[in-house]
Design a protein around this motif. Sequence first.
Motif, mmCIF file in Angstrom:
data_model
loop_
_atom_site.group_PDB
_atom_site.id
_atom_site.type_symbol
_atom_site.label_atom_id
_atom_site.label_comp_id
_atom_site.label_asym_id
_atom_site.label_seq_id
_atom_site.Cartn_x
_atom_site.Cartn_y
_atom_site.Cartn_z
ATOM 1 N N ILE A 8 113.553 57.919 48.165
ATOM 2 C CA ILE A 8 112.722 57.862 49.364
ATOM 3 C C ILE A 8 111.676 56.770 49.230
ATOM 4 O O ILE A 8 110.992 56.674 48.216
ATOM 5 N N LEU A 9 111.565 55.946 50.277
ATOM 6 C CA LEU A 9 110.477 54.987 50.402
ATOM 7 C C LEU A 9 109.713 55.373 51.656
ATOM 8 O O LEU A 9 110.286 55.418 52.749
ATOM 9 N N ALA A 10 108.438 55.681 51.515
ATOM 10 C CA ALA A 10 107.589 56.004 52.654
ATOM 11 C C ALA A 10 106.690 54.803 52.919
ATOM 12 O O ALA A 10 106.064 54.280 51.998
ATOM 13 N N ILE A 11 106.654 54.370 54.177
ATOM 14 C CA ILE A 11 105.748 53.283 54.549
ATOM 15 C C ILE A 11 104.823 53.786 55.653
ATOM 16 O O ILE A 11 105.172 54.679 56.412
ATOM 17 N N ASP A 12 103.648 53.196 55.714
ATOM 18 C CA ASP A 12 102.712 53.522 56.783
ATOM 19 C C ASP A 12 101.722 52.377 56.907
ATOM 20 O O ASP A 12 101.366 51.751 55.907
ATOM 21 N N ARG A 13 101.266 52.137 58.122
ATOM 22 C CA ARG A 13 100.251 51.098 58.352
ATOM 23 C C ARG A 13 98.869 51.569 57.919
ATOM 24 O O ARG A 13 97.968 50.774 57.729
ATOM 25 N N SER A 14 98.709 52.883 57.758
ATOM 26 C CA SER A 14 97.410 53.461 57.441
ATOM 27 C C SER A 14 97.217 53.624 55.939
ATOM 28 O O SER A 14 97.979 54.321 55.274
ATOM 29 N N ALA A 15 96.173 52.988 55.410
ATOM 30 C CA ALA A 15 95.852 53.149 53.988
ATOM 31 C C ALA A 15 95.542 54.611 53.682
ATOM 32 O O ALA A 15 95.895 55.117 52.607
ATOM 33 N N LYS A 16 94.890 55.306 54.616
ATOM 34 C CA LYS A 16 94.572 56.718 54.411
ATOM 35 C C LYS A 16 95.859 57.539 54.293
ATOM 36 O O LYS A 16 95.974 58.397 53.414
ATOM 37 N N ALA A 17 96.835 57.287 55.149
ATOM 38 C CA ALA A 17 98.105 58.022 55.086
ATOM 39 C C ALA A 17 98.836 57.742 53.780
ATOM 40 O O ALA A 17 99.422 58.650 53.181
ATOM 41 N N ILE A 18 98.793 56.502 53.313
ATOM 42 C CA ILE A 18 99.433 56.156 52.039
ATOM 43 C C ILE A 18 98.742 56.893 50.891
ATOM 44 O O ILE A 18 99.394 57.444 50.005
ATOM 45 N N SER A 19 97.432 56.936 50.909
ATOM 46 C CA SER A 19 96.681 57.656 49.884
ATOM 47 C C SER A 19 97.043 59.143 49.888
ATOM 48 O O SER A 19 97.251 59.752 48.828
ATOM 49 N N GLN A 20 97.134 59.723 51.074
ATOM 50 C CA GLN A 20 97.503 61.132 51.186
ATOM 51 C C GLN A 20 98.929 61.363 50.693
ATOM 52 O O GLN A 20 99.203 62.360 50.014
ATOM 53 N N ALA A 21 99.838 60.466 51.029
ATOM 54 C CA ALA A 21 101.228 60.600 50.588
ATOM 55 C C ALA A 21 101.324 60.522 49.073
ATOM 56 O O ALA A 21 102.065 61.280 48.441
ATOM 57 N N LYS A 22 100.564 59.610 48.485
ATOM 58 C CA LYS A 22 100.566 59.491 47.023
ATOM 59 C C LYS A 22 100.066 60.777 46.372
ATOM 60 O O LYS A 22 100.628 61.240 45.378
ATOM 61 N N ALA A 23 99.008 61.344 46.919
ATOM 62 C CA ALA A 23 98.451 62.577 46.358
ATOM 63 C C ALA A 23 99.414 63.747 46.531
ATOM 64 O O ALA A 23 99.622 64.532 45.602
ATOM 65 N N ALA A 24 100.004 63.861 47.713
ATOM 66 C CA ALA A 24 100.883 64.992 48.000
ATOM 67 C C ALA A 24 102.239 64.877 47.318
ATOM 68 O O ALA A 24 102.925 65.880 47.142
ATOM 69 N N SER A 25 102.630 63.669 46.934
ATOM 70 C CA SER A 25 103.966 63.441 46.382
ATOM 71 C C SER A 25 103.923 62.886 44.967
ATOM 72 O O SER A 25 104.860 62.203 44.541
ATOM 73 N N ALA A 26 102.872 63.184 44.251
ATOM 74 C CA ALA A 26 102.702 62.618 42.905
ATOM 75 C C ALA A 26 103.890 62.917 41.998
ATOM 76 O O ALA A 26 104.339 62.045 41.240
ATOM 77 N N GLN A 27 104.420 64.116 42.069
ATOM 78 C CA GLN A 27 105.554 64.490 41.209
ATOM 79 C C GLN A 27 106.796 63.678 41.560
ATOM 80 O O GLN A 27 107.489 63.176 40.672
ATOM 81 N N GLU A 28 107.081 63.527 42.848
ATOM 82 C CA GLU A 28 108.249 62.763 43.282
ATOM 83 C C GLU A 28 108.100 61.284 42.920
ATOM 84 O O GLU A 28 109.068 60.635 42.516
ATOM 85 N N ILE A 29 106.892 60.767 43.047
ATOM 86 C CA ILE A 29 106.642 59.367 42.693
ATOM 87 C C ILE A 29 106.804 59.175 41.184
ATOM 88 O O ILE A 29 107.468 58.233 40.749
ATOM 89 N N ALA A 30 106.250 60.083 40.402
ATOM 90 C CA ALA A 30 106.354 59.988 38.940
ATOM 91 C C ALA A 30 107.805 60.064 38.475
ATOM 92 O O ALA A 30 108.188 59.424 37.499
ATOM 93 N N SER A 31 108.625 60.827 39.204
ATOM 94 C CA SER A 31 110.035 60.985 38.819
ATOM 95 C C SER A 31 110.879 59.772 39.198
ATOM 96 O O SER A 31 112.027 59.662 38.784
ATOM 97 N N GLY A 32 110.310 58.883 40.014
ATOM 98 C CA GLY A 32 111.064 57.722 40.475
ATOM 99 C C GLY A 32 111.895 57.988 41.711
ATOM 100 O O GLY A 32 112.594 57.103 42.199
ATOM 101 N N ARG A 33 111.811 59.185 42.268
ATOM 102 C CA ARG A 33 112.576 59.526 43.474
ATOM 103 C C ARG A 33 111.907 59.041 44.749
ATOM 104 O O ARG A 33 112.522 58.994 45.798
ATOM 105 N N MET A 34 110.628 58.700 44.660
ATOM 106 C CA MET A 34 109.889 58.303 45.861
ATOM 107 C C MET A 34 108.937 57.178 45.517
ATOM 108 O O MET A 34 108.365 57.133 44.429
ATOM 109 N N SER A 35 108.778 56.282 46.460
ATOM 110 C CA SER A 35 107.739 55.259 46.358
ATOM 111 C C SER A 35 107.095 55.130 47.728
ATOM 112 O O SER A 35 107.647 55.569 48.737
ATOM 113 N N VAL A 36 105.907 54.559 47.748
ATOM 114 C CA VAL A 36 105.184 54.376 49.005
ATOM 115 C C VAL A 36 104.724 52.929 49.108
ATOM 116 O O VAL A 36 104.479 52.266 48.096
#
Length: 126
Positions: free
Chosen positions: A28-56
């Motif tokens: 999964i790659l999540a994109i957003d124009r909002s820096a706030k939304a990206i920050s929230q996505a990183k916080a809410a998806s830390a496990q998925e990002i750490a596993s390499g399954r998701m990036s933002v």
Amino acid sequence: MGPFSASKLSGLPHSGRTDASSGSLWLILAIDRSAKAISQAKAASAQEIASGRMSVRHVAAEHFALEPGEAPFDIVFAVRVGALDGRHPEAGRRALDRIAAALAPGGRLFIDGGEPLREIPMPTRH
């Protein structure tokens, strides 16, 4: 970006990669124009990002482009993308062009709009 139900992925093609714990592997790659939304996505998806399954990535849909060496996507989900809701026709055209360029042949675009997701036909790329 809001909550997204994995049940919406049921029956759709995936990357073809698998892992022993869960079978099919969605990348999964999540994109957003909002820096706030990206920050929230990183916080809410830390496990998925750490596993390499998701990036933002912090970028608007109408400016999105694949990074060098990045494979095209089989599926794009547009969730609450203002450029695609009809209010901004020029931004919508640019976003659709960028999405089409990032899709693999036969790739599909789905937009949130209730249950089920609404598919937007994409032009055939040669």
